[in-house]
Design a protein around this motif. Structure first.
Motif, PDB file in Angstrom:
ATOM      1  N   GLY A 113      49.568  57.239  20.188  1.00 39.85           N
ATOM      2  CA  GLY A 113      48.184  57.270  20.656  1.00 39.85           C
ATOM      3  C   GLY A 113      47.667  58.692  20.652  1.00 39.85           C
ATOM      4  N   MET A 114      46.856  59.031  21.644  1.00 41.09           N
ATOM      5  CA  MET A 114      46.314  60.385  21.733  1.00 41.09           C
ATOM      6  C   MET A 114      47.368  61.309  22.354  1.00 41.09           C
ATOM      7  SD  MET A 114      43.338  59.991  20.342  1.00 41.09           S
ATOM      8  CE  MET A 114      44.240  58.809  19.303  1.00 41.09           C
ATOM      9  N   GLN A 115      47.793  62.292  21.606  1.00 41.46           N
ATOM     10  CA  GLN A 115      48.881  63.173  22.010  1.00 41.46           C
ATOM     11  C   GLN A 115      48.411  64.523  22.529  1.00 41.46           C
ATOM     12  OE1 GLN A 115      51.181  63.414  18.416  1.00 41.46           O
ATOM     13  NE2 GLN A 115      51.434  61.197  18.268  1.00 41.46           N
ATOM     14  N   VAL A 116      47.178  64.876  22.229  1.00 45.08           N
ATOM     15  CA  VAL A 116      46.646  66.188  22.598  1.00 45.08           C
ATOM     16  C   VAL A 116      45.424  65.993  23.489  1.00 45.08           C
ATOM     17  CG1 VAL A 116      45.708  68.373  21.749  1.00 45.08           C
ATOM     18  CG2 VAL A 116      47.451  67.152  20.407  1.00 45.08           C
ATOM     19  N   ALA A 117      45.433  66.622  24.641  1.00 40.35           N
ATOM     20  CA  ALA A 117      44.288  66.546  25.544  1.00 40.35           C
ATOM     21  C   ALA A 117      43.119  67.355  24.984  1.00 40.35           C
ATOM     22  CB  ALA A 117      44.667  67.067  26.924  1.00 40.35           C
ATOM     23  N   ASP A 123      47.586  72.143  23.769  1.00 43.47           N
ATOM     24  CA  ASP A 123      48.778  72.397  22.962  1.00 43.47           C
ATOM     25  C   ASP A 123      49.319  71.083  22.409  1.00 43.47           C
ATOM     26  OD1 ASP A 123      48.945  75.208  23.380  1.00 43.47           O
ATOM     27  OD2 ASP A 123      49.776  74.846  25.373  1.00 43.47           O
ATOM     28  N   ALA A 124      50.033  71.197  21.303  1.00 46.99           N
ATOM     29  CA  ALA A 124      50.701  70.036  20.736  1.00 46.99           C
ATOM     30  C   ALA A 124      51.796  69.563  21.680  1.00 46.99           C
ATOM     31  CB  ALA A 124      51.292  70.383  19.376  1.00 46.99           C
ATOM     32  N   ALA A 125      52.016  68.262  21.687  1.00 50.61           N
ATOM     33  CA  ALA A 125      53.104  67.715  22.499  1.00 50.61           C
ATOM     34  C   ALA A 125      54.439  68.201  21.964  1.00 50.61           C
ATOM     35  CB  ALA A 125      53.051  66.188  22.470  1.00 50.61           C
ATOM     36  N   LYS A 126      55.396  68.370  22.844  1.00 50.17           N
ATOM     37  CA  LYS A 126      56.712  68.837  22.445  1.00 50.17           C
ATOM     38  C   LYS A 126      57.335  67.866  21.444  1.00 50.17           C
ATOM     39  CE  LYS A 126      61.090  70.500  24.347  1.00 50.17           C
ATOM     40  NZ  LYS A 126      61.892  70.720  25.593  1.00 50.17           N
ATOM     41  N   GLY A 127      57.771  68.420  20.317  1.00 49.76           N
ATOM     42  CA  GLY A 127      58.387  67.601  19.288  1.00 49.76           C
ATOM     43  C   GLY A 127      57.414  66.847  18.413  1.00 49.76           C
ATOM     44  N   ILE A 183      28.632  63.590  10.235  1.00 51.11           N
ATOM     45  CA  ILE A 183      30.030  63.996  10.399  1.00 51.11           C
ATOM     46  C   ILE A 183      30.152  65.450   9.978  1.00 51.11           C
ATOM     47  CG2 ILE A 183      32.437  63.493   9.839  1.00 51.11           C
ATOM     48  CD1 ILE A 183      31.498  60.742   8.819  1.00 51.11           C
ATOM     49  N   GLN A 184      30.730  66.283  10.843  1.00 52.00           N
ATOM     50  CA  GLN A 184      30.890  67.703  10.545  1.00 52.00           C
ATOM     51  C   GLN A 184      32.294  68.146  10.933  1.00 52.00           C
ATOM     52  OE1 GLN A 184      27.856  69.792  12.736  1.00 52.00           O
ATOM     53  NE2 GLN A 184      26.169  68.731  11.724  1.00 52.00           N
ATOM     54  N   THR A 185      32.806  69.159  10.230  1.00 50.47           N
ATOM     55  CA  THR A 185      34.080  69.777  10.597  1.00 50.47           C
ATOM     56  C   THR A 185      33.787  71.087  11.301  1.00 50.47           C
ATOM     57  OG1 THR A 185      35.227  68.760   8.730  1.00 50.47           O
ATOM     58  CG2 THR A 185      36.281  70.663   9.752  1.00 50.47           C
ATOM     59  N   ALA A 186      34.266  71.208  12.540  1.00 52.50           N
ATOM     60  CA  ALA A 186      33.945  72.378  13.363  1.00 52.50           C
ATOM     61  C   ALA A 186      35.006  73.468  13.295  1.00 52.50           C
ATOM     62  CB  ALA A 186      33.748  71.950  14.821  1.00 52.50           C
ATOM     63  N   GLY A 187      36.182  73.147  12.781  1.00 51.70           N
ATOM     64  CA  GLY A 187      37.226  74.164  12.716  1.00 51.70           C
ATOM     65  C   GLY A 187      38.588  73.547  12.491  1.00 51.70           C
ATOM     66  N   MET A 188      39.612  74.389  12.650  1.00 50.25           N
ATOM     67  CA  MET A 188      41.003  73.971  12.482  1.00 50.25           C
ATOM     68  C   MET A 188      41.762  74.166  13.787  1.00 50.25           C
ATOM     69  SD  MET A 188      41.838  72.911   9.356  1.00 50.25           S
ATOM     70  CE  MET A 188      43.592  73.275   9.253  1.00 50.25           C
ATOM     71  N   TRP A 189      42.744  73.306  14.015  1.00 52.77           N
ATOM     72  CA  TRP A 189      43.640  73.420  15.163  1.00 52.77           C
ATOM     73  C   TRP A 189      45.064  73.516  14.635  1.00 52.77           C
ATOM     74  CZ3 TRP A 189      47.416  69.792  16.674  1.00 52.77           C
ATOM     75  CH2 TRP A 189      47.970  69.978  17.951  1.00 52.77           C
ATOM     76  N   HIS A 190      45.843  74.456  15.177  1.00 50.69           N
ATOM     77  CA  HIS A 190      47.177  74.720  14.637  1.00 50.69           C
ATOM     78  C   HIS A 190      48.279  74.526  15.676  1.00 50.69           C
ATOM     79  CE1 HIS A 190      45.467  76.165  10.888  1.00 50.69           C
ATOM     80  NE2 HIS A 190      44.643  76.934  11.571  1.00 50.69           N
ATOM     81  N   GLY A 191      48.089  73.578  16.571  1.00 54.84           N
ATOM     82  CA  GLY A 191      49.142  73.246  17.512  1.00 54.84           C
ATOM     83  C   GLY A 191      49.097  74.004  18.823  1.00 54.84           C
ATOM     84  N   LYS A 192      48.266  75.020  18.900  1.00 55.10           N
ATOM     85  CA  LYS A 192      48.125  75.804  20.119  1.00 55.10           C
ATOM     86  C   LYS A 192      46.744  75.577  20.717  1.00 55.10           C
ATOM     87  CE  LYS A 192      52.147  77.872  19.833  1.00 55.10           C
ATOM     88  NZ  LYS A 192      53.223  77.604  20.824  1.00 55.10           N
TER      89      LYS A 192
END
Length: 258
Positions: free
Chosen positions: A141-145, A161-165, A205-214
């Motif tokens: 499901g949704m893993q990132v708040a 942050d990305a969930a552990k693992g 629909i627009q792309t606002a940026g990138m997320w890299h796990g942090k």
């Protein structure tokens, strides 16, 4: 199988008639992170005679505060005699992108894509609710708040942050705008003579940026949000081929109170 989403939906069905518009509560810096149980994207058309049951079910889903729900009206049924008043070629393009991501051979309506991971018939209540429950239980499901808040003239999107693992630690931050609920009188085609109400119909629909796990913050101008009926942010993995993948986090962007 976990029955919680189905229980929520039963309550939502009672609430839907009382909803007059997209929620407009003012968000601020104290807003809690949003971690819904799932995201349902419905691909539908006013010209498809199989779609009204899915649209009615979607209205119930849209009333559930623990789901992020988006309705994409496609344009490939317009040739049947009625041009869908809410259709956009970008919506059709998104559905075709999902088709390629799922190694499908064709598109169809009504199609419900759940968490960007799987698709089912959008009118099949059991399939939708069972998949939502199963994915939540399996950790798909949704893993990132995600928290959406307001600061001055800006709307802040905070992805955690990305969930552990977690396997996916890169994603696009996608902002999806939608119209306020509206009722449309169908004048031609397979649904001629019907009046149908549509919720959360996607208009941009627009792309606002990138997320890299942090954990990272993104900012949108409040003036753009105010022009729309509402919106949502999707934290969605995208493959090297540019095709959409799993949705890792999501939240609604509430239109500010007037």
């Amino acid at each position: 199988m976990d029955s919680r989403p189905r229980t929520r939906l039963a309550f939502a069905a009672l609430a839907v008639s009382a909803l007059a518009s997209v929620p407009t509560a003012r968000a601020d810096e104290t807003a809690a992170p949003d971690k819904p149980i799932g995201v349902v994207e419905l691909f539908t058309s006013q010209g498809c005679n199989s779609c009204p049951p899915a649209d009615e079910f979607f209205a119930e889903l849209a009333a559930d505060p623990e789901l992020v729900t988006l309705s994409y009206h496609v344009d490939y049924w317009d040739y049947l005699g009625w041009r869908d008043t809410l259709s956009r070629k970008e919506n059709t393009e998104r559905q075709y992108a999902y088709m390629r991501a799922f190694n499908g051979r064709s598109v169809y309506t009504p199609q419900a894509v759940i968490n960007g991971r799987i698709h089912v018939n959008g009118a099949n209540r059991a399939a939708v609710t069972d998949e939502l429950a199963g994915m939540e239980k399996a950790g798909r499901g949704m893993q990132v708040a995600v928290r959406v808040s307001r600061s001055g003239d800006g709307v802040m999107i905070d992805a955690g942050d990305a969930a552990k693992g977690a396997g996916d630690t890169n994603a696009h931050v996608i902002v999806v705008y939608f119209d306020a609920p509206q009722t449309v009188a169908i004048g031609k085609g397979e649904n001629d003579g019907r009046k149908l109400t549509y919720w959360n119909a996607v208009s941009d629909i627009q792309t606002a940026g990138m997320w890299h796990g942090k954990a990272q913050r993104y900012e949108l101008p409040l003036s753009e949000i105010s022009k729309k009926g509402g919106g949502a942010v999707l934290l969605q993995a995208v493959g090297p081929d540019g095709l959409p993948g799993p949705i890792l986090g999501a939240a609604f962007i509430r239109k500010p109170a007037q």
